[in-house]
Design an enzyme around this catalytic site. Structure first.
Site, PDB file in Angstrom:
ATOM      1  N   GLU A  98       0.854  -1.198   0.000  1.00 52.16           N
ATOM      2  CA  GLU A  98       0.000   0.000   0.000  1.00 52.16           C
ATOM      3  C   GLU A  98       0.890   1.249   0.000  1.00 52.16           C
ATOM      4  OE1 GLU A  98      -2.470   1.552  -0.739  1.00 52.16           O
ATOM      5  OE2 GLU A  98      -4.083   1.339   0.733  1.00 52.16           O
ATOM      6  N   ASP A  99       0.368   2.335  -0.539  1.00 50.03           N
ATOM      7  CA  ASP A  99       1.136   3.583  -0.524  1.00 50.03           C
ATOM      8  C   ASP A  99       1.075   4.253   0.841  1.00 50.03           C
ATOM      9  OD1 ASP A  99      -1.566   4.133  -0.807  1.00 50.03           O
ATOM     10  OD2 ASP A  99      -1.342   5.583  -2.429  1.00 50.03           O
ATOM     11  N   ASP A 102      -4.021   5.677   6.472  1.00 50.86           N
ATOM     12  CA  ASP A 102      -4.489   6.845   7.220  1.00 50.86           C
ATOM     13  C   ASP A 102      -5.438   6.357   8.320  1.00 50.86           C
ATOM     14  OD1 ASP A 102      -5.173   9.399   7.973  1.00 50.86           O
ATOM     15  OD2 ASP A 102      -6.293   9.892   6.177  1.00 50.86           O
ATOM     16  N   PHE A 151      -1.676  16.055   4.048  1.00 49.45           N
ATOM     17  CA  PHE A 151      -2.024  15.428   2.782  1.00 49.45           C
ATOM     18  C   PHE A 151      -0.800  15.467   1.862  1.00 49.45           C
ATOM     19  CE2 PHE A 151      -3.765  14.884  -1.405  1.00 49.45           C
ATOM     20  CZ  PHE A 151      -4.673  13.861  -1.200  1.00 49.45           C
ATOM     21  N   ARG A 164       1.195  12.432  -9.508  1.00 51.10           N
ATOM     22  CA  ARG A 164       1.767  11.111  -9.229  1.00 51.10           C
ATOM     23  C   ARG A 164       3.213  11.023  -9.720  1.00 51.10           C
ATOM     24  NH1 ARG A 164      -2.558   7.669  -7.819  1.00 51.10           N
ATOM     25  NH2 ARG A 164      -4.510   8.100  -8.878  1.00 51.10           N
TER      26      ARG A 164
HETATM   27  P1  5GP Z   1      -7.488   5.071   4.832  1.00 49.57           P
HETATM   28  O1  5GP Z   1      -8.575   4.142   4.387  1.00 49.57           O
HETATM   29  O2  5GP Z   1      -6.393   4.377   5.614  1.00 49.57           O
HETATM   30  O3  5GP Z   1      -8.031   6.265   5.568  1.00 49.57           O
HETATM   31  O4  5GP Z   1      -6.854   5.713   3.553  1.00 49.57           O
HETATM   32  C1  5GP Z   1      -6.073   5.002   2.697  1.00 49.57           C
HETATM   33  C2  5GP Z   1      -6.147   5.575   1.294  1.00 49.57           C
HETATM   34  O5  5GP Z   1      -6.463   6.962   1.312  1.00 49.57           O
HETATM   35  C3  5GP Z   1      -4.810   5.453   0.619  1.00 49.57           C
HETATM   36  O6  5GP Z   1      -4.728   4.263  -0.117  1.00 49.57           O
HETATM   37  C4  5GP Z   1      -4.789   6.674  -0.272  1.00 49.57           C
HETATM   38  O7  5GP Z   1      -5.390   6.353  -1.497  1.00 49.57           O
HETATM   39  C5  5GP Z   1      -5.655   7.686   0.433  1.00 49.57           C
HETATM   40  N1  5GP Z   1      -4.857   8.663   1.205  1.00 49.57           N
HETATM   41  C6  5GP Z   1      -4.783   8.784   2.559  1.00 49.57           C
HETATM   42  N2  5GP Z   1      -3.981   9.794   2.906  1.00 49.57           N
HETATM   43  C7  5GP Z   1      -3.524  10.325   1.743  1.00 49.57           C
HETATM   44  C8  5GP Z   1      -2.617  11.396   1.449  1.00 49.57           C
HETATM   45  O8  5GP Z   1      -2.055  12.091   2.305  1.00 49.57           O
HETATM   46  N3  5GP Z   1      -2.377  11.628   0.128  1.00 49.57           N
HETATM   47  C9  5GP Z   1      -2.961  10.897  -0.867  1.00 49.57           C
HETATM   48  N4  5GP Z   1      -2.650  11.218  -2.119  1.00 49.57           N
HETATM   49  N5  5GP Z   1      -3.806   9.883  -0.622  1.00 49.57           N
HETATM   50  C10 5GP Z   1      -4.078   9.607   0.678  1.00 49.57           C
END
Ligand code: 5GP
Length: 175
Positions: A98-99, A102, A151, A164
């Site tokens: 995963e990238d 959050d 972010f 990207r």
């Molecule tokens: P979660 O479900 O853990 O809240 O969020 C995960 C997804 O939200 C990540 O796979 C990503 O796509 C997006 N995301 C969360 N934080 C960021 C951020 O700071 N920048 C970007 N570009 N995407 C984020």
């Protein structure tokens, strides 16, 4: 590449060094096995490509795509499967790549989904861990960097499908 609107949070050099370490760690942990790296589209594709080149065990690659954010910076909290794997992961050692994590909602959904397919093992490797807003606990085996609640874009991560291609992890200047 430098742009006055993008502040460097993690430089190319730091990314390269840390991803090298993660690759060595995974290669050691998976010695004698053939893991399947499952990249979460779209954000993880750049990280996965670099990570893979630092892994020395025979690894397979597949991708899965989920949606939650739309084009906004705030999660809708709803995760849905947009594109499934081609690989049958039953009995396989799976590493979910995963990238960024959050709230943990996306990975929680994905791990539950993948576990129903009975992989032999399932671990998570994330480049970034934005731990301050975690709502759901997800066990992260490999973490590149813990970052503050900002972010970020670049190195595969987008804002409204842009940025990207920035080769480092950056945050957008608001002023
Ligand atoms: P979660 O479900 O853990 O809240 O969020 C995960 C997804 O939200 C990540 O796979 C990503 O796509 C997006 N995301 C969360 N934080 C960021 C951020 O700071 N920048 C970007 N570009 N995407 C984020």
């Amino acid at each position: 590449m430098a742009d006055k609107n993008f502040r460097v949070l993690i430089s190319q050099r730091r990314l390269e060094a840390r991803i090298g370490q993660l690759g060595r760690e995974i290669s050691r942990d998976y010695r004698g096995r053939k893991p399947v790296l499952v990249g979460v589209l779209r954000g993880a594709f750049v990280f996965l490509a670099d990570l893979l080149r630092n892994i020395t065990v025979p690894a397979e690659v597949d991708f899965i795509s989920v949606g939650s954010y739309g084009d906004a910076k705030v999660s809708s909290g709803v995760v849905r499967l947009l594109q499934d794997l081609n690989t049958n992961i039953r009995g396989r050692h799976v590493i979910l790549v995963e990238d960024i994590v959050d709230t943990g909602v996306t990975l929680s959904y994905l791990t539950h989904n993948l576990r129903t397919r009975r992989p032999r093992s399932l671990e998570i490797c994330t480049l970034l861990d934005k731990h301050e807003k975690r709502k759901v606990h997800v066990p992260l085996k490999y973490v590149g960097f813990r970052i503050p609640d900002k972010f970020v874009v670049g190195y595969g991560l987008d804002y409204a499908q842009q940025h990207r291609n920035i080769p480092y992890i950056s945050w957008v200047r608001e002023d």
